[in-house]
Design a protein around this motif. Structure first.
Motif, PDB file in Angstrom:
ATOM      1  N   GLY A 193       0.809  -1.214   0.000  1.00 28.11           N
ATOM      2  CA  GLY A 193       0.000   0.000   0.000  1.00 28.11           C
ATOM      3  C   GLY A 193       0.841   1.263   0.000  1.00 28.11           C
ATOM      4  N   VAL A 194       1.944   1.244   0.741  1.00 30.57           N
ATOM      5  CA  VAL A 194       2.827   2.419   0.774  1.00 30.57           C
ATOM      6  C   VAL A 194       3.488   2.622  -0.580  1.00 30.57           C
ATOM      7  CG1 VAL A 194       4.926   3.381   1.796  1.00 30.57           C
ATOM      8  CG2 VAL A 194       3.221   2.287   3.265  1.00 30.57           C
ATOM      9  N   VAL A 195       3.986   1.533  -1.180  1.00 31.04           N
ATOM     10  CA  VAL A 195       4.673   1.655  -2.464  1.00 31.04           C
ATOM     11  C   VAL A 195       3.704   2.073  -3.569  1.00 31.04           C
ATOM     12  CG1 VAL A 195       5.903   0.357  -4.252  1.00 31.04           C
ATOM     13  CG2 VAL A 195       6.515   0.073  -1.841  1.00 31.04           C
ATOM     14  N   ARG A 196       2.485   1.569  -3.515  1.00 32.68           N
ATOM     15  CA  ARG A 196       1.491   1.948  -4.522  1.00 32.68           C
ATOM     16  C   ARG A 196       1.283   3.467  -4.519  1.00 32.68           C
ATOM     17  NH1 ARG A 196      -1.531  -2.266  -3.808  1.00 32.68           N
ATOM     18  NH2 ARG A 196      -2.687  -1.387  -2.067  1.00 32.68           N
ATOM     19  N   ALA A 197       1.340   4.067  -3.341  1.00 36.22           N
ATOM     20  CA  ALA A 197       1.090   5.504  -3.228  1.00 36.22           C
ATOM     21  C   ALA A 197       2.330   6.358  -3.473  1.00 36.22           C
ATOM     22  CB  ALA A 197       0.534   5.823  -1.844  1.00 36.22           C
ATOM     23  N   THR A 198       3.518   5.798  -3.236  1.00 38.41           N
ATOM     24  CA  THR A 198       4.728   6.634  -3.233  1.00 38.41           C
ATOM     25  C   THR A 198       5.815   6.191  -4.202  1.00 38.41           C
ATOM     26  OG1 THR A 198       5.752   5.314  -1.478  1.00 38.41           O
ATOM     27  CG2 THR A 198       4.357   7.177  -0.797  1.00 38.41           C
ATOM     28  N   LYS A 199       5.778   4.923  -4.663  1.00 48.38           N
ATOM     29  CA  LYS A 199       6.789   4.374  -5.580  1.00 48.38           C
ATOM     30  C   LYS A 199       8.197   4.414  -4.986  1.00 48.38           C
ATOM     31  CE  LYS A 199       3.570   3.929  -8.748  1.00 48.38           C
ATOM     32  NZ  LYS A 199       2.422   4.492  -8.016  1.00 48.38           N
ATOM     33  N   VAL A 200       8.327   4.332  -3.665  1.00 46.40           N
ATOM     34  CA  VAL A 200       9.657   4.388  -3.051  1.00 46.40           C
ATOM     35  C   VAL A 200      10.330   3.017  -3.100  1.00 46.40           C
ATOM     36  CG1 VAL A 200       9.088   6.310  -1.529  1.00 46.40           C
ATOM     37  CG2 VAL A 200       8.702   3.955  -0.743  1.00 46.40           C
ATOM     38  N   PRO A 201      11.670   2.969  -3.026  1.00 48.24           N
ATOM     39  CA  PRO A 201      12.378   1.693  -3.045  1.00 48.24           C
ATOM     40  C   PRO A 201      12.221   0.922  -1.733  1.00 48.24           C
ATOM     41  CG  PRO A 201      13.929   3.500  -2.755  1.00 48.24           C
ATOM     42  CD  PRO A 201      12.591   4.127  -3.040  1.00 48.24           C
ATOM     43  N   ILE A 202      12.370  -0.400  -1.850  1.00 45.77           N
ATOM     44  CA  ILE A 202      12.282  -1.305  -0.703  1.00 45.77           C
ATOM     45  C   ILE A 202      13.671  -1.882  -0.467  1.00 45.77           C
ATOM     46  CG2 ILE A 202      11.209  -3.383   0.217  1.00 45.77           C
ATOM     47  CD1 ILE A 202       9.011  -2.964  -1.958  1.00 45.77           C
ATOM     48  N   LEU A 203      14.225  -1.648   0.728  1.00 47.86           N
ATOM     49  CA  LEU A 203      15.552  -2.120   1.078  1.00 47.86           C
ATOM     50  C   LEU A 203      15.412  -3.278   2.062  1.00 47.86           C
ATOM     51  CD1 LEU A 203      15.854   0.891   0.136  1.00 47.86           C
ATOM     52  CD2 LEU A 203      17.866   1.016   1.604  1.00 47.86           C
ATOM     53  N   ALA A 204      15.982  -4.438   1.706  1.00 49.18           N
ATOM     54  CA  ALA A 204      15.872  -5.621   2.564  1.00 49.18           C
ATOM     55  C   ALA A 204      16.978  -6.605   2.210  1.00 49.18           C
ATOM     56  CB  ALA A 204      14.502  -6.279   2.409  1.00 49.18           C
ATOM     57  N   HIS A 205      17.227  -7.541   3.113  1.00 51.90           N
ATOM     58  CA  HIS A 205      18.226  -8.575   2.882  1.00 51.90           C
ATOM     59  C   HIS A 205      17.621  -9.668   2.002  1.00 51.90           C
ATOM     60  CE1 HIS A 205      21.273 -11.620   3.560  1.00 51.90           C
ATOM     61  NE2 HIS A 205      22.013 -10.741   4.216  1.00 51.90           N
ATOM     62  N   PRO A 206      18.313 -10.091   0.951  1.00 52.96           N
ATOM     63  CA  PRO A 206      17.733 -11.070   0.028  1.00 52.96           C
ATOM     64  C   PRO A 206      17.518 -12.452   0.618  1.00 52.96           C
ATOM     65  CG  PRO A 206      20.019 -10.598  -0.563  1.00 52.96           C
ATOM     66  CD  PRO A 206      19.631  -9.600   0.485  1.00 52.96           C
ATOM     67  N   ALA A 207      18.158 -12.778   1.741  1.00 54.58           N
ATOM     68  CA  ALA A 207      17.953 -14.088   2.353  1.00 54.58           C
ATOM     69  C   ALA A 207      16.532 -14.279   2.861  1.00 54.58           C
ATOM     70  CB  ALA A 207      18.951 -14.325   3.489  1.00 54.58           C
ATOM     71  N   ASP A 208      15.772 -13.199   2.951  1.00 54.16           N
ATOM     72  CA  ASP A 208      14.369 -13.299   3.370  1.00 54.16           C
ATOM     73  C   ASP A 208      13.409 -13.248   2.177  1.00 54.16           C
ATOM     74  OD1 ASP A 208      14.845 -13.681   6.030  1.00 54.16           O
ATOM     75  OD2 ASP A 208      13.702 -11.956   6.717  1.00 54.16           O
ATOM     76  N   HIS A 209      13.927 -13.512   0.992  1.00 47.59           N
ATOM     77  CA  HIS A 209      13.086 -13.448  -0.214  1.00 47.59           C
ATOM     78  C   HIS A 209      11.841 -14.329  -0.096  1.00 47.59           C
ATOM     79  CE1 HIS A 209      11.716 -13.663  -4.341  1.00 47.59           C
ATOM     80  NE2 HIS A 209      11.850 -14.976  -4.301  1.00 47.59           N
ATOM     81  N   LEU A 210      12.003 -15.543   0.426  1.00 45.11           N
ATOM     82  CA  LEU A 210      10.854 -16.451   0.503  1.00 45.11           C
ATOM     83  C   LEU A 210       9.757 -15.889   1.394  1.00 45.11           C
ATOM     84  CD1 LEU A 210      12.565 -19.964   0.690  1.00 45.11           C
ATOM     85  CD2 LEU A 210      11.357 -18.939  -1.247  1.00 45.11           C
ATOM     86  N   PHE A 211      10.146 -15.213   2.461  1.00 47.02           N
ATOM     87  CA  PHE A 211       9.141 -14.605   3.335  1.00 47.02           C
ATOM     88  C   PHE A 211       8.431 -13.455   2.616  1.00 47.02           C
ATOM     89  CE2 PHE A 211      11.920 -16.145   6.981  1.00 47.02           C
ATOM     90  CZ  PHE A 211      11.101 -17.218   7.251  1.00 47.02           C
ATOM     91  N   HIS A 212       9.196 -12.624   1.908  1.00 43.34           N
ATOM     92  CA  HIS A 212       8.585 -11.509   1.174  1.00 43.34           C
ATOM     93  C   HIS A 212       7.571 -12.034   0.157  1.00 43.34           C
ATOM     94  CE1 HIS A 212      11.231  -8.183   2.515  1.00 43.34           C
ATOM     95  NE2 HIS A 212      12.127  -9.128   2.645  1.00 43.34           N
TER      96      HIS A 212
END
Length: 216
Positions: free
Chosen positions: A70-89
């Protein structure tokens, strides 16, 4: 920390703490772990008068990422995260459904975080510490007397180590590392109230060394 504004916004049925960090000089803001209620979070950003420039994620469990879409839909900001949690995302909606809850899957990570990197908000720079155990890609953001600890360290407790892909031994090592921070460091946890490293070393058995996560 003159000029750095910190707001704790507790959201969702699991009462997850999202943190809104805003730099008054640069008029920039970031959201750390927008777990739910994206409209409420966006309103809080608007109230600061700052522009949202990014989303920083400590880990990918659904209660920490459920508001990202919902936040990205409104703002188009980047998402910073560790790739080892890809499956959870990628599986946040399925995770939530197992608890009888509904969230949106977040969009893909747009900037991969790793141990030793830094993230920046205006004049303020935070170190990225990879602190796995509760989740394989869990990170903490360290700087300016703050430790944004996600679900590794809570006031008087620690995050669970009995969930899929948890690692109790890694959790112990991560906790011992956090214990080396300056005692006055303020801990901003993913659930519950703020605390300090000194308070937790003195009273939290998992930081004092009196106890270890089950299985560690």
């Amino acid at each position: 920390m003159a000029g750095l504004r910190i707001q704790q916004l507790t959201v969702g049925p699991l009462e997850e703490n999202c943190y809104l960090l805003a730099d008054s000089e640069s008029a920039q803001a970031v959201l750390v772990d927008p777990g739910d209620e994206p409209d409420r979070l966006l309103a809080a950003v608007a109230d600061t008068g700052c522009a949202l420039t990014g989303i920083w994620l400590t880990h990918g469990h659904f209660d920490h990422v459920g508001g990202v879409a919902g936040v990205v839909r409104a703002t188009k900001v980047p998402i910073l995260a560790h790739p080892a949690d890809h499956l959870f995302h990628a599986g946040a909606a399925d995770q939530a459904a197992r608890w009888g809850l509904v969230v949106e899957n977040p969009p893909p990570i747009t900037q991969a975080l790793a141990e030793g990197q830094t993230v920046t908000l205006g004049r303020f720079t935070f170190d990225v510490w990879h602190v796995p155990g509760h989740a394989p890609g869990h990170v903490a953001f360290i700087g300016h007397g703050l430790c944004i600890s996600g679900d590794v360290l809570f006031a008087g407790s620690i995050g669970r180590t009995d969930l899929p892909l948890c690692d109790p031994s890694a959790m112990h090592q991560s906790l011992m590392r956090l214990a080396t921070l300056e005692p006055a460091t303020r801990v901003l946890p993913g659930h519950g109230v703020m605390t300090t490293i000194g308070r937790e070393v003195a009273s939290n058995p998992f930081l004092s060394g009196a106890a270890r996560p089950i299985g560690a």
